[in-house]
Design a protein around this motif. Sequence first.
Motif, PDB file in Angstrom:
ATOM      1  N   TYR A  74      41.275  34.556  43.431  1.00  0.00           N
ATOM      2  CA  TYR A  74      41.651  34.723  44.331  1.00  0.00           C
ATOM      3  C   TYR A  74      41.070  35.647  45.529  1.00  0.00           C
ATOM      4  O   TYR A  74      40.490  36.609  45.095  1.00  0.00           O
ATOM      5  N   SER A  75      41.241  35.896  46.647  1.00  0.00           N
ATOM      6  CA  SER A  75      40.456  36.376  46.906  1.00  0.00           C
ATOM      7  C   SER A  75      41.251  37.690  47.849  1.00  0.00           C
ATOM      8  O   SER A  75      41.697  37.797  49.181  1.00  0.00           O
ATOM      9  N   PHE A  76      40.829  39.056  47.296  1.00  0.00           N
ATOM     10  CA  PHE A  76      41.483  40.107  47.326  1.00  0.00           C
ATOM     11  C   PHE A  76      40.754  40.934  48.812  1.00  0.00           C
ATOM     12  O   PHE A  76      39.069  39.852  49.223  1.00  0.00           O
ATOM     13  N   LEU A  77      41.067  42.120  49.273  1.00  0.00           N
ATOM     14  CA  LEU A  77      40.532  42.566  50.702  1.00  0.00           C
ATOM     15  C   LEU A  77      39.434  43.120  50.321  1.00  0.00           C
ATOM     16  O   LEU A  77      39.664  44.105  49.264  1.00  0.00           O
ATOM     17  N   PRO A  78      38.491  42.686  50.553  1.00  0.00           N
ATOM     18  CA  PRO A  78      37.612  44.300  50.437  1.00  0.00           C
ATOM     19  C   PRO A  78      37.738  45.783  50.740  1.00  0.00           C
ATOM     20  O   PRO A  78      39.105  45.819  52.151  1.00  0.00           O
ATOM     21  N   GLN A  79      36.888  46.343  50.416  1.00  0.00           N
ATOM     22  CA  GLN A  79      37.524  47.951  50.784  1.00  0.00           C
ATOM     23  C   GLN A  79      37.123  48.473  52.373  1.00  0.00           C
ATOM     24  O   GLN A  79      37.913  48.735  52.430  1.00  0.00           O
ATOM     25  N   THR A  80      36.208  47.297  52.298  1.00  0.00           N
ATOM     26  CA  THR A  80      37.107  47.780  54.182  1.00  0.00           C
ATOM     27  C   THR A  80      37.603  47.622  55.781  1.00  0.00           C
ATOM     28  O   THR A  80      38.018  47.939  56.264  1.00  0.00           O
ATOM     29  N   GLU A  81      38.421  46.625  55.105  1.00  0.00           N
ATOM     30  CA  GLU A  81      39.348  46.487  55.803  1.00  0.00           C
ATOM     31  C   GLU A  81      40.912  47.351  55.382  1.00  0.00           C
ATOM     32  O   GLU A  81      41.281  46.804  55.722  1.00  0.00           O
ATOM     33  N   LEU A  82      40.833  47.858  54.102  1.00  0.00           N
ATOM     34  CA  LEU A  82      41.928  48.518  53.965  1.00  0.00           C
ATOM     35  C   LEU A  82      41.874  50.155  54.882  1.00  0.00           C
ATOM     36  O   LEU A  82      40.739  50.102  55.454  1.00  0.00           O
ATOM     37  N   LEU A  83      43.336  50.453  55.485  1.00  0.00           N
ATOM     38  CA  LEU A  83      43.534  51.079  55.847  1.00  0.00           C
ATOM     39  C   LEU A  83      43.208  52.196  55.051  1.00  0.00           C
ATOM     40  O   LEU A  83      43.212  52.648  53.264  1.00  0.00           O
ATOM     41  N   SER A  84      41.846  53.403  55.400  1.00  0.00           N
ATOM     42  CA  SER A  84      41.360  54.679  55.317  1.00  0.00           C
ATOM     43  C   SER A  84      43.247  55.394  54.702  1.00  0.00           C
ATOM     44  O   SER A  84      43.721  55.135  55.114  1.00  0.00           O
TER      45      SER A  84
ATOM     46  N   THR B  29      46.772  49.025  48.017  1.00  0.00           N
ATOM     47  CA  THR B  29      46.290  47.932  47.613  1.00  0.00           C
ATOM     48  C   THR B  29      46.574  47.073  47.456  1.00  0.00           C
ATOM     49  O   THR B  29      47.480  46.737  47.213  1.00  0.00           O
ATOM     50  N   ASP B  30      46.131  45.666  46.977  1.00  0.00           N
ATOM     51  CA  ASP B  30      46.520  44.223  47.316  1.00  0.00           C
ATOM     52  C   ASP B  30      46.161  43.946  45.493  1.00  0.00           C
ATOM     53  O   ASP B  30      47.036  43.077  45.134  1.00  0.00           O
ATOM     54  N   HIS B  31      45.372  44.708  45.060  1.00  0.00           N
ATOM     55  CA  HIS B  31      45.363  44.244  43.564  1.00  0.00           C
ATOM     56  C   HIS B  31      46.241  44.915  43.262  1.00  0.00           C
ATOM     57  O   HIS B  31      46.535  45.848  42.911  1.00  0.00           O
ATOM     58  N   CYS B  32      46.279  44.208  41.507  1.00  0.00           N
ATOM     59  CA  CYS B  32      47.756  44.711  40.588  1.00  0.00           C
ATOM     60  C   CYS B  32      46.678  43.859  38.893  1.00  0.00           C
ATOM     61  O   CYS B  32      46.041  42.912  39.101  1.00  0.00           O
ATOM     62  N   ASN B  33      47.095  45.103  37.445  1.00  0.00           N
ATOM     63  CA  ASN B  33      46.428  44.046  36.909  1.00  0.00           C
ATOM     64  C   ASN B  33      47.544  43.248  35.795  1.00  0.00           C
ATOM     65  O   ASN B  33      47.002  43.264  34.545  1.00  0.00           O
ATOM     66  N   PHE B  34      49.049  43.446  36.415  1.00  0.00           N
ATOM     67  CA  PHE B  34      50.051  42.203  35.865  1.00  0.00           C
ATOM     68  C   PHE B  34      49.572  41.177  36.566  1.00  0.00           C
ATOM     69  O   PHE B  34      49.356  41.437  38.103  1.00  0.00           O
ATOM     70  N   ARG B  35      50.328  40.328  36.253  1.00  0.00           N
ATOM     71  CA  ARG B  35      50.622  39.291  36.167  1.00  0.00           C
ATOM     72  C   ARG B  35      52.603  38.454  36.239  1.00  0.00           C
ATOM     73  O   ARG B  35      52.499  37.679  36.114  1.00  0.00           O
ATOM     74  N   CYS B  36      52.787  39.777  36.848  1.00  0.00           N
ATOM     75  CA  CYS B  36      54.465  39.141  36.657  1.00  0.00           C
ATOM     76  C   CYS B  36      54.664  38.435  37.805  1.00  0.00           C
ATOM     77  O   CYS B  36      54.696  38.442  38.492  1.00  0.00           O
ATOM     78  N   ARG B  37      55.855  37.565  36.777  1.00  0.00           N
ATOM     79  CA  ARG B  37      56.089  35.800  36.935  1.00  0.00           C
ATOM     80  C   ARG B  37      56.844  35.778  38.501  1.00  0.00           C
ATOM     81  O   ARG B  37      56.926  34.923  39.001  1.00  0.00           O
ATOM     82  N   TYR B  38      57.665  37.024  38.989  1.00  0.00           N
ATOM     83  CA  TYR B  38      58.564  36.872  40.067  1.00  0.00           C
ATOM     84  C   TYR B  38      57.524  37.516  41.597  1.00  0.00           C
ATOM     85  O   TYR B  38      57.853  38.069  42.335  1.00  0.00           O
ATOM     86  N   CYS B  39      56.197  37.974  41.303  1.00  0.00           N
ATOM     87  CA  CYS B  39      55.164  38.313  42.010  1.00  0.00           C
ATOM     88  C   CYS B  39      54.177  38.014  42.512  1.00  0.00           C
ATOM     89  O   CYS B  39      53.531  37.897  43.398  1.00  0.00           O
TER      90      CYS B  39
END
Length: 370
Positions: free
Chosen positions: A70-80, A50-60
């Motif tokens: 921010y445009s995260f990927l929809p579920q259909t674009e992730l590998l199943s 996943t490209d989602h995260c609930n943190f916003r670490c400064r180095y990441c």
Amino acid sequence: MKNDSGIIPISDATHVRSLPVPQSGPIRTEDGFWTDALGRPLRDLRISVTDHCNFRCRYCMPKEIFTSRYSFLPQTELLSFEEIMRLARIAVRHGVRKFRLTGGEPLLRKGIERLVADLLTLRTDEGKEPDVAITTNASILKKKLPALKEAGLKRVTVSLDAMDEAIFQSFNDVGFPAAKILEAIDAALEAGLKVKVNTVVKRGVNENEILKICERFRNTGVIPRFIEYMDVGSSNGWRMTDVVPSAEVVERIRSRYEVEPINPNYIGETATRWRYVDGAGEFGCISSVTRAFCRDCSRARISMEGRLYLCLFATEGYDLRTLLRGGATDFEIEEALGRIWSARENRYSELRALGLTPDRPKIEMSYIGG
């Protein structure tokens, strides 16, 4: 096209353009395993789920860039999970022995425990199950532990950049308390999991936390690993002056405890290992800036939407999702993977040390996984 945050969305970024597959056949060892152009086998596959995260670490994932817009990927674009398993089966047949599930924050991917269980059904040529681990910020690890334990998970790596609450919360930048991470680590230990702790050390920010982390995890079985702040991606504002060399980390620990180096567990291990002479455990240092380990690197990475990257510092990836969804046979995917790995010459950290790395766009760590 840029989104409202001013950053190019993943789906449009140049770093995800597919590259032409090398035309020469795969290079294999006598046992049929792939090796790259420098003789390095593929042993470790790191899979971002996943490209989602609930943190916003400064180095990441600094919040100035990864905003609510921010445009995260929809579920259909992730590998199943089924697509991931197809790649994993092929990889195991050709030498992969370790799978690391990363993100983003991998525990945010619904049903992640099912993928863990499925990966553990695979068997190597020696008849052994692969080594499967998850790298997590541990914010919801305690909640997910029963399902992960039932799935067969045996190891987790937890990101913990400080014991001090103010410093830790400034790192994650969402006010999440370090105390909750420590609770999750203790719960993982009680559940019988092996735990490593990753600490990114940044000059002027958390180098004074090194000894506190060592003290907290001595005699617990937890292995802290201190990571030099790296120039991954383009959004973290990396400067060489921010790096605390691993040699300095060791000297800080040695100022309080008697320590000695120990041999790596295997060829290509990223961390140099140290143990306390009094038997209280061990710690590691990952020195990709000051002591590159490219020569033994046996890792590849698959992004959440199916791009294969041959280095943490790669600029572009190979499009596996099109093969998976376009009717390619397992043999065709196998041959493509083998040819790609066989042509691999990546050694960014070595070249950086020689001053031979031109300024160029790089993939964000949140996209490719650590």
